[in-house]
Design a protein around this motif. Structure first.
Motif, PDB file in Angstrom:
ATOM      1  N   ALA A 143       2.017   3.796   0.003  1.00 25.29           N
ATOM      2  CA  ALA A 143       1.860   3.184  -1.517  1.00 25.29           C
ATOM      3  C   ALA A 143       2.935   3.786  -2.358  1.00 25.29           C
ATOM      4  O   ALA A 143       3.093   3.043  -3.510  1.00 25.29           O
ATOM      5  N   ARG A 193       3.355   3.200  -7.617  1.00 27.84           N
ATOM      6  CA  ARG A 193       2.494   2.458  -6.684  1.00 27.84           C
ATOM      7  C   ARG A 193       2.411   1.001  -7.307  1.00 27.84           C
ATOM      8  O   ARG A 193       2.366   0.957  -8.490  1.00 27.84           O
ATOM      9  N   HIS A 194       2.459   0.005  -6.448  1.00 23.48           N
ATOM     10  CA  HIS A 194       1.806  -1.278  -6.650  1.00 23.48           C
ATOM     11  C   HIS A 194       0.592  -1.412  -6.798  1.00 23.48           C
ATOM     12  O   HIS A 194      -0.250  -0.898  -6.022  1.00 23.48           O
ATOM     13  N   ASP A 195       0.022  -2.079  -8.110  1.00 24.81           N
ATOM     14  CA  ASP A 195      -1.364  -2.095  -8.019  1.00 24.81           C
ATOM     15  C   ASP A 195      -2.009  -3.486  -8.386  1.00 24.81           C
ATOM     16  O   ASP A 195      -1.147  -4.389  -8.953  1.00 24.81           O
ATOM     17  N   GLU A 216      -1.149   7.500  -3.297  1.00 23.94           N
ATOM     18  CA  GLU A 216       0.258   7.455  -2.760  1.00 23.94           C
ATOM     19  C   GLU A 216       0.179   6.818  -0.932  1.00 23.94           C
ATOM     20  O   GLU A 216       0.934   6.092  -0.611  1.00 23.94           O
ATOM     21  N   PRO A 255      -2.000   1.666  -0.058  1.00 25.40           N
ATOM     22  CA  PRO A 255      -1.902   0.293  -1.026  1.00 25.40           C
ATOM     23  C   PRO A 255      -3.238  -0.436  -0.900  1.00 25.40           C
ATOM     24  O   PRO A 255      -3.851  -0.467  -0.041  1.00 25.40           O
ATOM     25  N   TRP A 256      -3.449  -0.968  -2.219  1.00 22.55           N
ATOM     26  CA  TRP A 256      -4.475  -1.925  -2.331  1.00 22.55           C
ATOM     27  C   TRP A 256      -4.372  -3.058  -3.490  1.00 22.55           C
ATOM     28  O   TRP A 256      -3.556  -2.844  -4.327  1.00 22.55           O
TER      29      TRP A 256
END
Length: 228
Positions: free
Chosen positions: A121, A139-141, A224, A227-228
């Motif tokens: 992530a 991170r992408h969220d 890190e 990812p979710w």
């Protein structure tokens, strides 16, 4: 096997002392064995000489953690629109090119970069202005099912980041296709403009006999790794 509690371990330098951390990750138990699930948590907490963090507690876990003497961290978060700000002339560099990032890191930040290089992530950006460098991990969220957010997890020089925050959000928009940045003030420093403060920022918790919230960061955690 009817249940598992994933944990991430690290040794960190905190004010000149090596401290051991256990970060609590995913906790899953089959429904018919839920009554025994707390034993997984209490077994983790029984480890001696560790500081414990829980960076994504949800639901009943928050209240359970409180009963187990976890402290709630101040996660005041600004929601910042990533706008296509016009670039000003000058020598400021913002890049997420791996070779450029690595080239500008000192030994301490380079170790963090190498440790998180394969974390699923973690995304890496550097900001350079003359002889100062700020190393960012984000991170992408998802929020409400929308994958259009970037959450900043680490900023090595918050003052430099504040000076060039618009350049960073412009970079995130154009190079990483995220429309908004979620910026915790404890990570980035002063609240950026324009922005709005979240009414209900996501909680983060820790349990330690000797450390305070100021000693806790988000490195080497599930933030890190997953990812979710």
């Amino acid at each position: 096997m009817v249940g598992a509690y994933v944990a991430y371990y690290s040794e960190r330098d905190v004010r000149g002392t090596t401290e051991r951390f256990c970060n609590l990750g995913a906790w899953c138990v089959l429904e018919e064995h839920r009554f025994a699930g707390v034993r997984l948590l209490t077994s983790l907490l029984a480890q001696r000489d560790y500081h414990f963090t829980d960076m994504s507690p949800s639901g009943n876990v928050i209240e359970l953690n409180k009963r187990l003497k976890f402290s709630v961290m101040d996660t005041a978060t600004a929601l910042v629109p990533n706008l296509p700000w016009p670039s000003r002339p000058g020598g400021v560099l913002v890049s997420s090119d791996p070779s450029v990032v690595r080239e500008h890191l000192d030994d301490v930040q380079l170790r963090i970069y190498d440790d998180h290089l394969d974390a699923a992530a973690a995304r890496h950006v550097i900001v350079r202005d003359r002889d100062r460098v700020c190393y960012l991990i984000f991170r992408h969220d998802r929020r409400k099912g929308l994958p259009v957010f970037a959450s900043i997890l680490h900023a090595s020089d918050p003052q430099l980041l504040a000076r060039h925050f618009h350049r960073v959000t412009n970079h995130l928009l154009l190079h990483h296709r995220v429309a908004f940045t979620l910026a915790e003030l404890r990570v980035i420093g002063p609240r950026p403009r324009p922005s709005v403060m979240l009414e209900r920022p996501r909680p983060k918790m820790f349990k330690s006999a000797t450390l305070s919230a100021d000693d806790i960061d988000y490195l080497y955690t599930e933030l890190e790794a997953l990812p979710w």
